[in-house]
Design a protein around this motif. Structure first.
Motif, PDB file in Angstrom:
ATOM      1  N   ASP A 908       0.827  -1.206   0.000  1.00 26.33           N
ATOM      2  CA  ASP A 908       0.000   0.000   0.000  1.00 26.33           C
ATOM      3  C   ASP A 908       0.863   1.259   0.000  1.00 26.33           C
ATOM      4  O   ASP A 908       0.458   2.286  -0.538  1.00 26.33           O
ATOM      5  N   ALA A 909       2.029   1.191   0.587  1.00 28.85           N
ATOM      6  CA  ALA A 909       2.945   2.346   0.593  1.00 28.85           C
ATOM      7  C   ALA A 909       4.351   1.838   0.925  1.00 28.85           C
ATOM      8  O   ALA A 909       4.538   0.742   1.461  1.00 28.85           O
ATOM      9  N   VAL A 910       5.346   2.660   0.581  1.00 28.83           N
ATOM     10  CA  VAL A 910       6.758   2.355   0.881  1.00 28.83           C
ATOM     11  C   VAL A 910       7.361   3.570   1.573  1.00 28.83           C
ATOM     12  O   VAL A 910       7.213   4.701   1.082  1.00 28.83           O
ATOM     13  N   LEU A 911       7.993   3.347   2.732  1.00 35.98           N
ATOM     14  CA  LEU A 911       8.751   4.400   3.415  1.00 35.98           C
ATOM     15  C   LEU A 911      10.232   4.142   3.116  1.00 35.98           C
ATOM     16  O   LEU A 911      10.806   3.173   3.596  1.00 35.98           O
ATOM     17  N   VAL A 974       1.201   9.293   5.767  1.00 35.31           N
ATOM     18  CA  VAL A 974       0.649   8.052   5.212  1.00 35.31           C
ATOM     19  C   VAL A 974      -0.824   8.233   4.862  1.00 35.31           C
ATOM     20  O   VAL A 974      -1.300   7.797   3.807  1.00 35.31           O
ATOM     21  N   ARG A 975      -1.560   8.927   5.744  1.00 39.22           N
ATOM     22  CA  ARG A 975      -2.999   9.157   5.493  1.00 39.22           C
ATOM     23  C   ARG A 975      -3.173  10.005   4.222  1.00 39.22           C
ATOM     24  O   ARG A 975      -4.081   9.755   3.426  1.00 39.22           O
ATOM     25  N   GLU A 976      -2.283  10.988   4.016  1.00 42.76           N
ATOM     26  CA  GLU A 976      -2.383  11.852   2.843  1.00 42.76           C
ATOM     27  C   GLU A 976      -2.231  11.066   1.543  1.00 42.76           C
ATOM     28  O   GLU A 976      -2.990  11.244   0.590  1.00 42.76           O
ATOM     29  N   ILE A 977      -1.208  10.188   1.489  1.00 40.67           N
ATOM     30  CA  ILE A 977      -0.955   9.506   0.224  1.00 40.67           C
ATOM     31  C   ILE A 977      -1.949   8.375  -0.033  1.00 40.67           C
ATOM     32  O   ILE A 977      -2.132   7.958  -1.180  1.00 40.67           O
ATOM     33  N   LEU A 978      -2.606   7.863   1.045  1.00 39.37           N
ATOM     34  CA  LEU A 978      -3.578   6.788   0.849  1.00 39.37           C
ATOM     35  C   LEU A 978      -4.988   7.325   0.638  1.00 39.37           C
ATOM     36  O   LEU A 978      -5.901   6.554   0.293  1.00 39.37           O
ATOM     37  N   SER A 979      -5.168   8.633   0.856  1.00 40.68           N
ATOM     38  CA  SER A 979      -6.505   9.210   0.645  1.00 40.68           C
ATOM     39  C   SER A 979      -6.823   9.197  -0.837  1.00 40.68           C
ATOM     40  O   SER A 979      -5.964   9.487  -1.680  1.00 40.68           O
TER      41      SER A 979
END
Length: 980
Positions: A908-911, A974-979
């Motif tokens: 879902d995301a990569v840090l 994380v919330r910003e990029i998954l919105s």
């Protein structure tokens, strides 16, 4: 006794005698076998006691029955500790036991020995590698009674062999990569050459290996190189480095800087030689030296003709040609003159290096029939030059014969012109082909030829003499050298116009004055000694460097060429030619200063780089500490006794983060402000860094204005100004207690104010913001004030003298100015004015110390964290799992890419941390985007966002978060990029 009894008695006696003889023989054999057995026992005991090798005896069950002294020393066990134990006590490893079992099994097949290499486990706990030989001792029936094992400790030998292999591999790698030729000589033969040696010489490895070490040396230097090489092999102290020419396979002559050292190779003395190709440097130096020598020669010849206007002209010309030949590196010099209304040029003078090559009578005259094309070229005033007189390109056979006769393969012929007419030919020849003369050398040769021609023409009549004198006077007066004629006692008898002008005088103002008045006072004793030395050796040229004083008082550095010549009465007269080398000296000094400046700049760059790396790593640690403290506060009740100290930890992390940000900004690894800046804010952000750097040496007070004109510029440069001024201010306190005040403000400046600037000119009247640094030190002395902003001027023992120079450079670039107020014994004040660029509302602000509240938002899915710091991975995992995410982690770029590739569904995301040990962050980014072009990637780094954006300007990344960050900040990003 009856006969039968007598016979019987006789037989019995004989039988008894035989029995006794057999018994004695049997006893002797028994004693012999006993003695042999005792010898074998003594030999066995001696072998067992032998210290040369380990000797262990096993019985048929594999138990140790004998253990000699060397075995005890090698293993650390005593014989009593191992006798009766199985041999596996010494060799516990499975692989070693299997080696022994294979050796023992071979005895069952009838073999008499077996070799085994195994690791012996010592009583000390370490291992020793032992090479063993197993031999069975069999009984008469062939059964094995015991096994004798002899072993040698080869641990050190194996390690040495491994080290030797590594050294050899390193040596071959170095030899293959360095640009220098590397050769090894032994027994007068070349034993090794690297690739660079093959490239420089043009030979193959097979052609050089085994050849004499002087194979490539130029024949003229072969004997001396051979002599030195043999002497060095014999252990004599021979110079290690020298320059020597070589001949390539193609016959090209090249110069190398050769260094040789003696060492031992395969147990015998050898020479390791390294050579750098310096041909281009040598040729450039030779060309420069030839030009300088030619100019000196021109000066000396012209001075000689001027000094001896009525001397033997023919003798002077012959001597001049010889000097020209030596300086120009020619083997022959000739001068031909045309007669009046004649096309025939007759040889007037010549010089040859070797009398065997003297010009014959056939070349005493040259006419147009000899070589018409070249003759016509010279008559038009054009120079003819060839690097090979035997070349087919020279289409005139007579000229080729002429070059062959004088044994010249290279030649240059210069027409001597007078009033637009070619009056003679001036030429030089070289025995070797390939010699060329540059335009500068040709011009000097042309001048020398004209000097010689004019000297000869002086005998042809008064008119020619007057013309010649006029040319000499023009050459003497206007030649760009200072010419003096000085009497024995030092009076100036004559001086050329150029020379007098260089010192600020007219010739008439110097004639009759002592020449010593023109020299620097510190050089008077030296010039007296030099002139005495020249007077003691008439006609010999002397050269020295001294200082003269201009009429204005300025010092001029000169290089003088002096010759003492007896005049008609026998009195010594000095003829002096001077060259002004002030600019050369100044250029050399400037180069030295620039090199020092560059060294300082490089050192400062290294320090800034180190500071930025330290700050970056510290940001990683602050991130772990701060986030852990924040999570701990979330997991404990508000009334917990630990809440307050953990909160203090979080506040200290915020404070430390501010300081690392300042350190990154000063090192130039943080945000680069371009545009309008609040000067007070820039200064206030340096307070912690200045306190750490200087608080133990001075009390620092801040007086920062709340509202200032904006400054258009670079915040890093302003910080550099402040740091340099602070360093000087604290040093001015001299180790005593004092106060340094940092003040900002705004002021409206007019033309009069701008004219009072100590340095800089400002950008015109108008509104300015200023930065002021004042100290209570001892002030600045008068001499230091005069050179305050000079580069490399310093009053500190270990100073570089660049601090204020750099401040001035930055201020002038920003269109500002500097005012310095000095109060001896009370202190000094530096006020830096920056031109205003509008206004900025508000004053300095501090970074908030209270972290944002942790969000109540919950997410789901899986996030990949790629960071090389294990604590960072742990704390990020805790934060993300707290809000509902599953987390996978990777310690480097390769692992992270592999995890992403092997996952069946995208993360879902990569840090992604931008600083990884194995790959650049940008490369990891591209690799993941290549796998999944829609991947959401958050970049993170201890450096600032602006710097990171510069590095990743071409990437449309999903976001950036700078370390150290709050746990809430990570969740929000994380919330910003998954919105959606």
């Amino acid at each position: 006794m009856p006969p039968d009894h007598a016979i019987l008695g006789t037989l019995l006696a004989v039988a008894a005698t035989v029995f006794i003889l057999l018994l004695r023989r049997s006893n002797r054999l028994v004693r012999k076998h006993v003695s042999k057995l005792r010898d074998e026992i003594r030999l066995t005991e001696s072998i067992l006691r032998s210290e040369g090798a380990c000797l262990v005896v096993f019985d048929r069950d594999g138990k140790i029955v004998q253990f000699n002294r060397t075995s005890e020393e090698t293993s650390g066990f005593r014989a009593g500790e191992v006798i009766g134990a199985p041999y596996s006590k010494l060799f516990p490893a499975d692989a070693d036991r299997r080696e022994f079992e294979r050796g023992l099994a071979s005895f069952e097949e009838g073999r008499d020995s077996a070799e085994v290499t195994a690791a012996l486990r010592t009583a000390r706990g370490d291992s020793r590698l032992v090479a063993c030989v197993l031999r069975p001792v069999r009984e008469a029936q062939g059964e094995i009674r015991c096994v004798i094992c002899t072993g040698v400790d080869i641990t050190d030998r194996v390690r040495a062999e491994a080290s030797l292999r590594q050294s050899e591999e390193l040596f071959r790698t170095v030899c293959a990569t360095v640009p220098a030729a590397i050769l090894i000589f032994q027994d007068e033969k070349i034993r090794f050459v690297n690739r660079a040696a093959l490239e420089i010489t043009g030979y193959s490895r097979e052609e050089l290996t085994g050849a004499p070490f002087w194979k490539t040396i130029h024949p003229d230097y072969c004997d001396i190189v051979k002599e030195r090489g043999l002497a060095r092999l014999a252990g004599e102290n021979i110079p290690l480095t020298y320059e020597v020419p070589i001949l390539t396979k193609g016959g090209e002559k090249r110069w190398v800087d050769y260094t040789a050292s003696l060492f031992e190779f395969n147990g015998k003395p050898a020479i390791l030689g390294t050579a750098f190709d310096i041909t281009e440097r040598r040729e450039a130096a030779d060309a420069l030296r030839r030009r300088i020598d030619a100019e000196r020669c021109a000066s000396a010849i012209s001075s000689t003709f001027i000094a001896e206007p009525e001397g033997d002209t023919a003798h002077l010309v012959d001597r001049a040609l010889g000097e020209i030949g030596e300086v120009a590196g020619a083997d022959s010099v000739f001068l031909y003159l045309y007669g009046e209304n004649s096309d025939i040029a007759r040889r007037a003078h010549s010089w040859v290096r070797d009398e065997k090559n003297a010009l014959s009578r056939e070349t005493e005259s040259l006419g147009p029939d000899a070589f018409p094309r070249i003759h016509e070229l010279l008559r038009r005033g054009e120079v003819f030059q060839t690097s090979d007189t035997a070349s087919p390109a020279i289409d005139e056979e007579p000229f080729r014969r002429y070059g062959s006769e004088i044994r010249s393969r290279s030649a240059i012929i210069i027409p001597i012109r007078c009033r637009g007419v070619t009056r003679g030919l001036f030429g030089l020849g070289a025995a070797e082909p390939g010699r060329t003369w540059s335009d500068d050398e040709t011009a000097l040769l042309k001048l020398l030829g004209e000097i010689c021609f004019n000297a000869i023409a002086a005998r042809e009549g008064q008119e020619a003499l007057r013309s010649s004198e006029a040319r000499y006077r023009a050459l003497y007066d206007d030649n760009p050298s200072m010419y003096f004629t000085v009497a024995r006692r030092g009076e100036i008898l004559s001086v050329n116009r150029f020379g007098a002008g260089q010192l600020g005088y007219k010739p008439s103002e110097l004639i009759g004055r002592p020449v010593f008045e023109l020299f620097h006072p510190d050089d008077l004793d030296v010039i007296h000694r030099y002139l005495e030395k020249a007077a003691a050796s008439p006609l010999k040229l002397f050269h020295w460097d001294l200082r003269k004083v201009h009429r204005s008082g300025d010092t001029i550095c000169v290089k003088e060429t002096v010759r003492a010549v007896p005049d008609r009465s026998g009195e010594i007269v000095f003829f002096v030619a001077c060259e002004d080398i002030t600019a050369v000296r100044a250029a050399a000094e400037e180069r030295r200063k620039l090199e020092a400046h560059l060294e300082y700049a490089q050192k400062m760059e290294s320090i800034a780089q180190l500071a930025s790396v330290i700050a970056h790593e510290f940001n990683n640690q602050l991130m772990v500490i701060g986030a852990s403290a924040e999570l701990a506060l979330l997991d404990m009740p508000e009334d917990s006794p630990a809440a307050e100290p953990i909160g203090q930890i979080r506040e200290m992390v915020e404070s430390a983060g501010t300081m690392t940000g300042q350190l990154l900004a000063y090192a130039g690894r943080s945000r680069v402000e371009r545009g309008k800046l609040d000067l007070s804010r820039v200064v206030s952000e340096m307070d912690r860094l200045l306190s750490v750097a200087f608080s133990n040496r001075a009390a620092i007070e801040f007086d920062l204005a709340d509202s200032l004109p904006a400054v258009r510029g670079n915040g890093t440069k302003i910080r550099q100004i402040l740091m340099n001024l602070m360093t000087n201010a604290v040093d001015a306190l001299g180790g005593h207690t004092g106060i340094v005040t940092i003040r900002t403000g705004g002021r409206l400046l007019g033309d009069d104010d701008l004219r009072r600037f100590t340095a800089g000119r400002g950008s015109g009247p108008g509104e300015y913001a200023f930065l002021e640094v004042a100290d209570t030190g001892r002030g600045i002395d008068g001499k230091a004030m005069e050179k305050l902003f000079d580069p490399f001027h310093t009053t500190k023992k270990k100073g570089r003298g660049l601090g204020l120079f750099v401040v001035q450079e930055i201020v002038e670039q920003m269109g500002g100015g500097i005012v310095v107020e000095n109060h001896p014994e009370e202190g000094a004040l530096f006020r830096i004015f920056f031109p205003g660029a509008g206004t900025i509302a508000g004053g300095p602000t501090d970074r908030p110390n209270t972290p944002p509240p942790f969000p109540l938002w919950r997410g789901s899915g899986t996030i990949l964290v790629i960071d090389d710091k294990e604590p960072m991975r742990r704390v990020c995992t805790r934060i993300l799992r707290r809000v509902g995410f599953d987390v996978d982690t990777a310690p480097d770029g390769v692992s992270g890419i592999d995890l992403y590739r092997r996952r069946s569904t995208p993360y879902d995301a990569v840090l992604l941390d931008m600083t990884l040990p194995d790959m650049k962050g940008i490369d990891v980014f591209h690799a993941i985007r290549k796998i999944d072009e829609k991947s959401r990637i958050i970049l993170t780094s201890g450096y600032s966002a602006d710097l990171s954006s510069d590095r990743f300007a071409s990437i449309a990344s999903s976001g950036f978060i700078q370390k150290p960050y709050h746990a809430a900040a990570l969740v929000d990003r994380v919330r910003e990029i998954l919105s959606p």
